[in-house]
Design a protein around this motif. Structure first.
Motif, PDB file in Angstrom:
ATOM      1  N   MET A 107      17.752  17.609  27.856  1.00  0.00           N
ATOM      2  CA  MET A 107      18.331  18.656  28.806  1.00  0.00           C
ATOM      3  C   MET A 107      17.949  17.783  30.338  1.00  0.00           C
ATOM      4  SD  MET A 107      20.049  21.208  29.566  1.00  0.00           S
ATOM      5  CE  MET A 107      19.855  22.698  28.683  1.00  0.00           C
ATOM      6  N   GLY A 108      16.719  17.267  30.436  1.00  0.00           N
ATOM      7  CA  GLY A 108      16.615  16.646  31.743  1.00  0.00           C
ATOM      8  C   GLY A 108      17.297  15.432  32.013  1.00  0.00           C
ATOM      9  N   ASP A 109      17.791  14.780  30.930  1.00  0.00           N
ATOM     10  CA  ASP A 109      18.523  13.435  30.942  1.00  0.00           C
ATOM     11  C   ASP A 109      19.965  13.618  31.771  1.00  0.00           C
ATOM     12  OD1 ASP A 109      16.489  11.986  29.831  1.00  0.00           O
ATOM     13  OD2 ASP A 109      17.338  12.436  27.711  1.00  0.00           O
ATOM     14  N   PHE A 110      20.295  14.827  31.516  1.00  0.00           N
ATOM     15  CA  PHE A 110      21.782  15.307  31.926  1.00  0.00           C
ATOM     16  C   PHE A 110      21.655  15.393  33.354  1.00  0.00           C
ATOM     17  CE2 PHE A 110      22.640  16.175  27.548  1.00  0.00           C
ATOM     18  CZ  PHE A 110      23.795  16.028  27.284  1.00  0.00           C
ATOM     19  N   ILE A 111      20.539  15.881  33.843  1.00  0.00           N
ATOM     20  CA  ILE A 111      20.201  16.276  35.379  1.00  0.00           C
ATOM     21  C   ILE A 111      19.911  14.682  35.876  1.00  0.00           C
ATOM     22  CG2 ILE A 111      18.582  17.157  37.134  1.00  0.00           C
ATOM     23  CD1 ILE A 111      20.220  19.212  35.460  1.00  0.00           C
ATOM     24  N   GLN A 112      19.004  14.037  35.319  1.00  0.00           N
ATOM     25  CA  GLN A 112      18.522  12.640  35.931  1.00  0.00           C
ATOM     26  C   GLN A 112      19.811  11.869  36.076  1.00  0.00           C
ATOM     27  OE1 GLN A 112      15.231  11.704  36.915  1.00  0.00           O
ATOM     28  NE2 GLN A 112      16.708  10.435  38.030  1.00  0.00           N
ATOM     29  N   TYR A 113      20.649  11.886  34.900  1.00  0.00           N
ATOM     30  CA  TYR A 113      21.848  10.759  35.037  1.00  0.00           C
ATOM     31  C   TYR A 113      22.825  11.329  36.338  1.00  0.00           C
ATOM     32  CZ  TYR A 113      26.248   8.444  33.683  1.00  0.00           C
ATOM     33  OH  TYR A 113      27.313   7.631  33.827  1.00  0.00           O
ATOM     34  N   SER A 114      23.022  12.643  36.237  1.00  0.00           N
ATOM     35  CA  SER A 114      23.731  13.081  37.493  1.00  0.00           C
ATOM     36  C   SER A 114      23.178  12.420  38.611  1.00  0.00           C
ATOM     37  CB  SER A 114      23.854  14.542  37.484  1.00  0.00           C
ATOM     38  OG  SER A 114      24.331  15.177  36.239  1.00  0.00           O
ATOM     39  N   CYS A 115      21.965  12.604  38.839  1.00  0.00           N
ATOM     40  CA  CYS A 115      21.221  12.373  40.234  1.00  0.00           C
ATOM     41  C   CYS A 115      21.419  10.771  40.461  1.00  0.00           C
ATOM     42  CB  CYS A 115      19.777  12.707  40.130  1.00  0.00           C
ATOM     43  SG  CYS A 115      19.485  14.574  39.981  1.00  0.00           S
ATOM     44  N   ASP A 116      21.138   9.983  39.376  1.00  0.00           N
ATOM     45  CA  ASP A 116      21.351   8.818  39.600  1.00  0.00           C
ATOM     46  C   ASP A 116      22.775   8.011  39.933  1.00  0.00           C
ATOM     47  OD1 ASP A 116      18.616   8.615  39.111  1.00  0.00           O
ATOM     48  OD2 ASP A 116      18.789   7.812  36.844  1.00  0.00           O
ATOM     49  N   HIS A 117      23.830   8.777  39.337  1.00  0.00           N
ATOM     50  CA  HIS A 117      25.079   8.247  39.514  1.00  0.00           C
ATOM     51  C   HIS A 117      26.203   8.917  39.886  1.00  0.00           C
ATOM     52  CE1 HIS A 117      23.725   4.944  36.859  1.00  0.00           C
ATOM     53  NE2 HIS A 117      23.227   5.956  35.931  1.00  0.00           N
ATOM     54  N   LEU A 118      25.818  10.329  40.291  1.00  0.00           N
ATOM     55  CA  LEU A 118      27.086  11.098  40.592  1.00  0.00           C
ATOM     56  C   LEU A 118      26.362  12.131  41.704  1.00  0.00           C
ATOM     57  CD1 LEU A 118      27.875  12.242  37.024  1.00  0.00           C
ATOM     58  CD2 LEU A 118      29.270  10.751  38.640  1.00  0.00           C
ATOM     59  N   MET A 119      25.711  11.538  42.750  1.00  0.00           N
ATOM     60  CA  MET A 119      25.235  12.580  43.738  1.00  0.00           C
ATOM     61  C   MET A 119      26.355  13.328  44.580  1.00  0.00           C
ATOM     62  SD  MET A 119      21.679  12.607  44.210  1.00  0.00           S
ATOM     63  CE  MET A 119      21.270  12.262  45.988  1.00  0.00           C
ATOM     64  N   ILE A 201      19.716  19.076  44.377  1.00  0.00           N
ATOM     65  CA  ILE A 201      18.594  19.311  43.692  1.00  0.00           C
ATOM     66  C   ILE A 201      17.870  17.887  43.275  1.00  0.00           C
ATOM     67  CG2 ILE A 201      19.181  21.520  42.659  1.00  0.00           C
ATOM     68  CD1 ILE A 201      19.506  20.039  40.022  1.00  0.00           C
ATOM     69  N   CYS A 202      18.332  16.814  43.915  1.00  0.00           N
ATOM     70  CA  CYS A 202      17.998  15.281  43.678  1.00  0.00           C
ATOM     71  C   CYS A 202      17.201  14.736  44.836  1.00  0.00           C
ATOM     72  CB  CYS A 202      19.399  14.667  43.094  1.00  0.00           C
ATOM     73  SG  CYS A 202      20.078  15.095  41.650  1.00  0.00           S
ATOM     74  N   LYS A 209      11.625  14.915  39.493  1.00  0.00           N
ATOM     75  CA  LYS A 209      10.649  14.441  38.597  1.00  0.00           C
ATOM     76  C   LYS A 209       9.989  15.559  37.605  1.00  0.00           C
ATOM     77  CE  LYS A 209       6.790  11.237  37.861  1.00  0.00           C
ATOM     78  NZ  LYS A 209       5.847  11.961  37.154  1.00  0.00           N
ATOM     79  N   ASP A 210       9.383  16.507  38.400  1.00  0.00           N
ATOM     80  CA  ASP A 210       8.771  17.734  37.757  1.00  0.00           C
ATOM     81  C   ASP A 210       9.940  18.380  36.743  1.00  0.00           C
ATOM     82  OD1 ASP A 210       7.079  19.656  36.977  1.00  0.00           O
ATOM     83  OD2 ASP A 210       6.789  20.672  39.025  1.00  0.00           O
ATOM     84  N   MET A 211      10.896  18.493  37.451  1.00  0.00           N
ATOM     85  CA  MET A 211      12.190  19.249  36.673  1.00  0.00           C
ATOM     86  C   MET A 211      12.458  18.626  35.258  1.00  0.00           C
ATOM     87  SD  MET A 211      15.896  20.533  37.649  1.00  0.00           S
ATOM     88  CE  MET A 211      15.446  21.337  39.363  1.00  0.00           C
ATOM     89  N   VAL A 212      12.792  17.450  35.599  1.00  0.00           N
ATOM     90  CA  VAL A 212      13.110  16.320  34.375  1.00  0.00           C
ATOM     91  C   VAL A 212      12.060  16.353  33.248  1.00  0.00           C
ATOM     92  CG1 VAL A 212      13.967  14.132  33.799  1.00  0.00           C
ATOM     93  CG2 VAL A 212      14.875  15.235  35.777  1.00  0.00           C
ATOM     94  N   GLU A 213      10.963  16.263  33.580  1.00  0.00           N
ATOM     95  CA  GLU A 213       9.668  16.397  32.856  1.00  0.00           C
ATOM     96  C   GLU A 213       9.641  17.446  32.094  1.00  0.00           C
ATOM     97  OE1 GLU A 213       6.455  14.974  34.767  1.00  0.00           O
ATOM     98  OE2 GLU A 213       7.042  12.779  34.757  1.00  0.00           O
ATOM     99  N   SER A 214       9.988  18.838  32.524  1.00  0.00           N
ATOM    100  CA  SER A 214       9.890  20.010  31.924  1.00  0.00           C
ATOM    101  C   SER A 214      10.762  20.348  31.036  1.00  0.00           C
ATOM    102  CB  SER A 214       9.619  20.972  32.975  1.00  0.00           C
ATOM    103  OG  SER A 214       8.762  20.949  33.874  1.00  0.00           O
ATOM    104  N   LEU A 215      12.127  19.666  31.373  1.00  0.00           N
ATOM    105  CA  LEU A 215      13.225  19.671  30.336  1.00  0.00           C
ATOM    106  C   LEU A 215      13.263  18.833  29.507  1.00  0.00           C
ATOM    107  CD1 LEU A 215      15.786  20.350  33.265  1.00  0.00           C
ATOM    108  CD2 LEU A 215      14.775  22.446  31.955  1.00  0.00           C
ATOM    109  N   ASN A 216      12.154  18.667  28.666  1.00  0.00           N
ATOM    110  CA  ASN A 216      12.141  17.723  27.300  1.00  0.00           C
ATOM    111  C   ASN A 216      12.378  18.298  26.137  1.00  0.00           C
ATOM    112  OD1 ASN A 216      10.139  19.424  27.047  1.00  0.00           O
ATOM    113  ND2 ASN A 216       8.452  17.833  26.878  1.00  0.00           N
ATOM    114  N   TYR A 217      13.579  18.775  26.075  1.00  0.00           N
ATOM    115  CA  TYR A 217      14.229  19.305  24.783  1.00  0.00           C
ATOM    116  C   TYR A 217      15.624  19.038  24.916  1.00  0.00           C
ATOM    117  CZ  TYR A 217      15.385  22.957  27.807  1.00  0.00           C
ATOM    118  OH  TYR A 217      15.737  23.776  29.040  1.00  0.00           O
TER     119      TYR A 217
END
Length: 276
Positions: A107-119, A201-202, A209-217
């Protein structure tokens, strides 16, 4: 007699003028929330090739609905090397962006990818088994001010035949309307589609970082969406939540009996759960 007719015509003209004026003002007001072609909507999803043929067909149908949707500018498909190539209708489509990943996305990867590429985009993301129609236009009609202040989580629609739901083994209420029906959470449907502006949120890297690490499923496990909303609310308590299920038809396709072993592992326990 002439005076009476003149008075009546005056009333008619004034009434007509009022109606036209009101209609014009309404149209101007509605235009502010009309579809805007300059809005950049990016969709992030995943793709995999299950061994079950029926399940594989369901995944392909959902991906086809994304690449053919007029209101999506780009479909970012997170896919492992073992699941390549993508179906030809997607791999050869100019709208598709293939993103190679090492393992099934969390789940956190979707957030991280959006922050890295789709701000600066309006991002929608979902699991691979959600089908859409043109009602995704809704996310292009919202003002920037309202969209940026809101995290959207949309309940599913389901084709209800009134029989066994095939998943939980329970009989559906025979009085409920049959056909394509919305299932607003928490009665039956869960939240299957999420939309947000990454920049909101990015920018705070520590919170991100805290959010992405917590969404580790992975998506699709029990309570996945409630835990996501909990983590967003924990970091950004001022964020408004909205479930526009009446405006957006997100259809969950899962007639196949195939399910991953991780499905039953709840992730929203110990109070880490938020509902809209």
């Amino acid at each position: 007699m002439t005076t009476v007719l003149k008075q009546r015509w005056s009333v008619v003209l004034l009434t007509t003028l009022f109606i036209v004026s009101f209609s014009t003002l309404y149209c101007i007001s509605s235009y502010r929330n009309a579809f805007r072609s300059k809005v950049e909507i990016a969709f992030v999803t995943s793709y995999f090739r299950p061994e079950d043929a029926q399940r594989s067909g369901e995944i392909n149908v959902c991906l086809a609905s994304l690449v053919s949707n007029f209101f999506i500018k780009k479909v970012h498909v997170l896919v492992e090397a073992k699941d390549l190539p993508l179906p030809s209708f997607a791999s050869h489509h100019p709208k598709t962006k293939e993103v190679l990943i090492a393992s099934r996305p969390l789940m956190g990867d979707f957030i991280q990818y959006s922050c890295d590429h789709l701000m600066d985009h309006r991002v929608i993301f979902a699991n691979a088994d959600i089908f859409y129609d043109s009602t995704l236009e809704y996310f292009a009609t919202i003002s920037d001010e309202d969209f940026d202040a809101t995290f959207f989580a949309v309940s599913r629609w389901w084709f209800d035949d009134g029989g066994d739901d095939g998943i939980l083994g329970t009989t559906l209420d025979p009085k409920r309307r049959k056909g394509l029906t919305p299932y607003p959470y928490p009665q039956w449907g869960s939240y299957d589609t999420f939309a947000f502006r990454p920049r909101v949120i990015c920018e705070d890297k520590a919170k991100l970082k805290d959010m992405v690490e917590s969404l580790n499923y992975t998506l699709g496990v029990l309570g996945a969406e409630n835990r996501l909303l909990y983590e967003v609310k924990r970091q950004y308590p001022e964020m408004r939540f909205e479930n526009p299920y009446k405006n957006v038809v997100a259809i969950h396709i899962h007639q196949s009996t195939f399910r991953s072993a991780a499905w039953a592992g709840r992730v929203d326990l110990d109070g880490k759960s938020v509902v809209i």
